[in-house]
Design a protein around this motif. Sequence first.
Motif, PDB file in Angstrom:
ATOM      1  N   ALA A   1     -32.167  -1.237  30.003  1.00  0.00           N
ATOM      2  CA  ALA A   1     -32.429  -0.030  29.511  1.00  0.00           C
ATOM      3  C   ALA A   1     -31.378   1.112  30.765  1.00  0.00           C
ATOM      4  CB  ALA A   1     -33.793   0.526  29.712  1.00  0.00           C
ATOM      5  N   LEU A   2     -30.862   1.983  29.731  1.00  0.00           N
ATOM      6  CA  LEU A   2     -29.658   2.824  30.357  1.00  0.00           C
ATOM      7  C   LEU A   2     -30.251   4.248  30.226  1.00  0.00           C
ATOM      8  CD1 LEU A   2     -26.101   2.833  30.666  1.00  0.00           C
ATOM      9  CD2 LEU A   2     -26.813   4.648  29.884  1.00  0.00           C
TER      10      LEU A   2
ATOM     11  N   PHE B   1     -34.870   6.650  27.321  1.00  0.00           N
ATOM     12  CA  PHE B   1     -35.954   6.749  28.638  1.00  0.00           C
ATOM     13  C   PHE B   1     -36.990   5.496  28.336  1.00  0.00           C
ATOM     14  CE2 PHE B   1     -34.524  11.149  28.309  1.00  0.00           C
ATOM     15  CZ  PHE B   1     -34.163  11.359  29.777  1.00  0.00           C
ATOM     16  N   VAL B   2     -37.804   5.519  29.192  1.00  0.00           N
ATOM     17  CA  VAL B   2     -38.992   4.494  28.952  1.00  0.00           C
ATOM     18  C   VAL B   2     -39.763   4.930  27.995  1.00  0.00           C
ATOM     19  CG1 VAL B   2     -40.451   5.637  30.664  1.00  0.00           C
ATOM     20  CG2 VAL B   2     -40.762   3.183  30.314  1.00  0.00           C
ATOM     21  N   GLU B   3     -39.818   6.477  27.727  1.00  0.00           N
ATOM     22  CA  GLU B   3     -40.550   6.881  26.544  1.00  0.00           C
ATOM     23  C   GLU B   3     -39.893   6.795  25.331  1.00  0.00           C
ATOM     24  OE1 GLU B   3     -39.462   8.505  29.348  1.00  0.00           O
ATOM     25  OE2 GLU B   3     -40.952  10.058  30.023  1.00  0.00           O
ATOM     26  N   ASP B   4     -38.681   6.563  25.368  1.00  0.00           N
ATOM     27  CA  ASP B   4     -37.871   6.434  24.088  1.00  0.00           C
ATOM     28  C   ASP B   4     -38.250   4.953  23.650  1.00  0.00           C
ATOM     29  OD1 ASP B   4     -36.911   8.580  24.052  1.00  0.00           O
ATOM     30  OD2 ASP B   4     -35.083   8.267  24.957  1.00  0.00           O
TER      31      ASP B   4
ATOM     32  N   ALA C   1     -23.923   5.347  34.628  1.00  0.00           N
ATOM     33  CA  ALA C   1     -25.199   6.001  34.299  1.00  0.00           C
ATOM     34  C   ALA C   1     -26.123   4.864  34.908  1.00  0.00           C
ATOM     35  CB  ALA C   1     -25.555   5.739  32.982  1.00  0.00           C
ATOM     36  N   HIS C   2     -27.219   5.197  35.696  1.00  0.00           N
ATOM     37  CA  HIS C   2     -27.984   4.050  36.295  1.00  0.00           C
ATOM     38  C   HIS C   2     -28.682   3.404  35.083  1.00  0.00           C
ATOM     39  CE1 HIS C   2     -32.206   5.397  36.109  1.00  0.00           C
ATOM     40  NE2 HIS C   2     -31.653   6.516  36.367  1.00  0.00           N
ATOM     41  N   ASN C   3     -28.792   2.063  35.078  1.00  0.00           N
ATOM     42  CA  ASN C   3     -29.617   1.272  34.137  1.00  0.00           C
ATOM     43  C   ASN C   3     -30.267   0.090  34.833  1.00  0.00           C
ATOM     44  OD1 ASN C   3     -27.151  -1.050  33.917  1.00  0.00           O
ATOM     45  ND2 ASN C   3     -26.169   0.672  33.802  1.00  0.00           N
ATOM     46  N   GLN C   4     -31.063  -0.549  34.329  1.00  0.00           N
ATOM     47  CA  GLN C   4     -32.010  -1.819  34.785  1.00  0.00           C
ATOM     48  C   GLN C   4     -32.626  -2.774  34.232  1.00  0.00           C
ATOM     49  OE1 GLN C   4     -32.893   1.914  36.219  1.00  0.00           O
ATOM     50  NE2 GLN C   4     -33.153   2.333  34.008  1.00  0.00           N
TER      51      GLN C   4
END
Lengths: 259, 259, 259, 259
Positions: free
Chosen positions: B144-145, B215-218, B157-160
């Motif tokens: 997820a970015l 986003f985590v919401e997306d 861009a932070h991603n994880q």
Amino acid sequence: MIDVQATSVAPQFAIESVGVSALRYPILAQDDDGRETQRTAAHWRLGVPLAADRRGTHMSRFVAAVEAAHETPMGLAGHFAFTTALARTLEAEGASVTTDFTWFRRVRAPVSGHVSHLECAVTFRSVAGAQPVRELGLTVAAKALCPCSKAISDRGAHNQRSDLTARVELAPDATLGIDTLARLLESCASSPVYPLLKREDEKHVTEIAYDNPAFVEDLVRRMALRLSDLPGAVAFVAEAVNHESIHAHDCFARISHRR
Amino acid sequence: MIDVQATSVAPQFAIESVGVSALRYPILAQDDDGRETQRTAAHWRLGVPLAADRRGTHMSRFVAAVEAAHETPMGLAGHFAFTTALARTLEAEGASVTTDFTWFRRVRAPVSGHVSHLECAVTFRSVAGAQPVRELGLTVAAKALCPCSKAISDRGAHNQRSDLTARVELAPDATLGIDTLARLLESCASSPVYPLLKREDEKHVTEIAYDNPAFVEDLVRRMALRLSDLPGAVAFVAEAVNHESIHAHDCFARISHRR
Amino acid sequence: MIDVQATSVAPQFAIESVGVSALRYPILAQDDDGRETQRTAAHWRLGVPLAADRRGTHMSRFVAAVEAAHETPMGLAGHFAFTTALARTLEAEGASVTTDFTWFRRVRAPVSGHVSHLECAVTFRSVAGAQPVRELGLTVAAKALCPCSKAISDRGAHNQRSDLTARVELAPDATLGIDTLARLLESCASSPVYPLLKREDEKHVTEIAYDNPAFVEDLVRRMALRLSDLPGAVAFVAEAVNHESIHAHDCFARISHRR
Amino acid sequence: MIDVQATSVAPQFAIESVGVSALRYPILAQDDDGRETQRTAAHWRLGVPLAADRRGTHMSRFVAAVEAAHETPMGLAGHFAFTTALARTLEAEGASVTTDFTWFRRVRAPVSGHVSHLECAVTFRSVAGAQPVRELGLTVAAKALCPCSKAISDRGAHNQRSDLTARVELAPDATLGIDTLARLLESCASSPVYPLLKREDEKHVTEIAYDNPAFVEDLVRRMALRLSDLPGAVAFVAEAVNHESIHAHDCFARISHRR
């Protein structure tokens, strides 16, 4: 009432370590710099060697020792003294005690300056006896951005949470603060992490990580370089573990060093 | 030999579920599409309700049931049939069985085409009785970015790593393949993850993640949208957990839905 | 700097809960009787519902709320008030917060009277909004001795460590002390456990457990009976898990009840 | 596309071990006696040393090696051969691989003869290079009954689940079967445990455990005595952990021995 543990037995294997593990007990942990104490719930593992001609140790004395100590501030020096006393209490030639707990560091977001408290995992490990050990262990979370991904990609670069661990064995008269060691470790990453970041902080962290890429090999070498400069460190183990964002597995690197 | 479990007792609380947990047992797991089976070590939790006037259940019958079944291919339909039979074996009004195991999917690196096997965590959950349940649970790792980090930062861009979980309750006649559900979940992320990536693959994954921030919401809304289109899904829970690379904590989002 | 989270989106799924999980933060936990506070490291999970027309929540506000609260004593009532305030801070219709921590109880060995501190696992769970919840969760270790084994064996009886868990939902004006609930749970077992036992205590614990055998079904029914008598308890879940000493797996039983 | 890992760097710390961890991958595990194979999901940790003048290792080759091997039966000898080949593949002076998995043993209830499958935790650990290691690790659950509690109590005796672990380093030409080692460990306990016991079996297990009490010190000494008799064992570590039924903590004992 008979004391079965004291029963004599035919000579057999000496026991390297026997005692109590998975013991949760409160600790009033003290940063070795002595500036701060934090009360928390620790995990304890306490053991002593047992000679070949003794059948059993005194299990209740381990717990009694922790009970007697749990309200006194305990830094690594105090932990070593506790371990030395434990050997006497258990009538053993030595003792080893490992105590794990969570310590919170007060940190500031890099731009907004918002204050929050960041966990780190601390381990005090002491060995009393012929080869004494005083060891501070610490794991901090940090951010690692992949240099390869940055170099080969037209845009972006994969990055991930990384756990940086140091176990530092100290000379008898040396001290090492938890916060000092935590900042040393964080300085080896692409960026520290923070519990509380506003948008301007998030922009800053994203950009400095992009500007400071590091392989897991780079992380552990930077850690080793800085740990080897610590006055009073007679030995250390450094390990970095990247929770890769492009894989479901981790990458790790480890360096052990003794002066 | 007396049968203490059969002892009559004064009327008291009925027991909602009693049985065996933390049982490791082999399973010959079958993808519900029936194309593939994999033998592995599962965790089982098996329970039945117990009427107020019966003191105890028959603990050994739970294990005997798993023993009898462990060499037969078992998909979700078979798992539900097993659970229904378990209720009869235990002379109970119903039964519930939860079986967790790791399933491996054959995946191809997106550019080089290298083949590897990617773990996913599968849960078969069946409830027999008045309100029957057949549920396929699945967790996959993905990437997820962060859209905010991308939008506000001059570079990077932070991603994880993100864990995407769906629990899908199926209609009696419906089937849902493990690989089908895994691909549905992966399609909601910034990018899938892979065990084996060469440099050209790493470039590709980095860039498509950068082009597809979420986003985590997306993530969880995309999951809900696609899960709600699944034929035969009578209810679902979707959850995304991002192991944030700028924090030591996670972000999560969850949507539950029943048709 | 643009605020991507505030971007309007086409109507889609509302999110049941979104927020922060796996957050370690200090807590100054307070027994609801108000007699005692303990500082420790808690695990926090904090979430709010998100309407269909809002793209994202404000992740940093969750951490800011915990930061602002972490030095104030917090019992279950304070936890519920915190959760209610969190909903306002996040501009949400409700909020749910789960906080897990270890609490230590001062206990005395049953014969020798030696004092030690016994861990228990506490969960404060609060839900603010249309259906508010104030729930105290507690797990204690205890000893369970098998009635069947005792009845059929010529000597001895197998016994094991058991984890007894209650989750008690309280009425708005009700209070329930951690130590009160812990003693209630222990009274349902064959015997309590203690960190520190001398030989005379060990003899006592062995014998009273032998005299007071209990199936896992008995444990959970005793728990339910006593929990149903608690003033102010509007609902509860009771669960017992026996780490069987004759198996490598566990046995469990669960009762849920709402007045 | 540039190869950042091959970039030359100023001389610095050599890396003791770098590679891949927390990798879940299927394994077709083989008992070293060669009688049986079991397919299951293993955890892999694979590393190689890295010279001071090389910046990075080849992470994808670790996974490619496991992918290439995962359908071939692999016992400890094959695991060592795999590790030796891995060192060559990674162009390293050595390699170390640790592979953990669950293995199931077919066991019979002691009186009724009912068959079931009992889990044990197996670790293959191989080190290739100047100081080669071939190590079989095994943990089995068993039952331990306290001699002190039996001796001082008028009735009963506390007993508990115990985890017995052996790590046995084998000579190059030696073999050691998983089931052989598991039975050796079980023979050191007060009784084995079984997944499936009928009442007559439960009576038997209860009584033989009562007749065969053992402190954690006794367990580990019995283990050491039998392990030291194993042909081909050049070194071993034995550890017993009792999940005490009168405490919430564990007791442990450990013996290390090298011939």
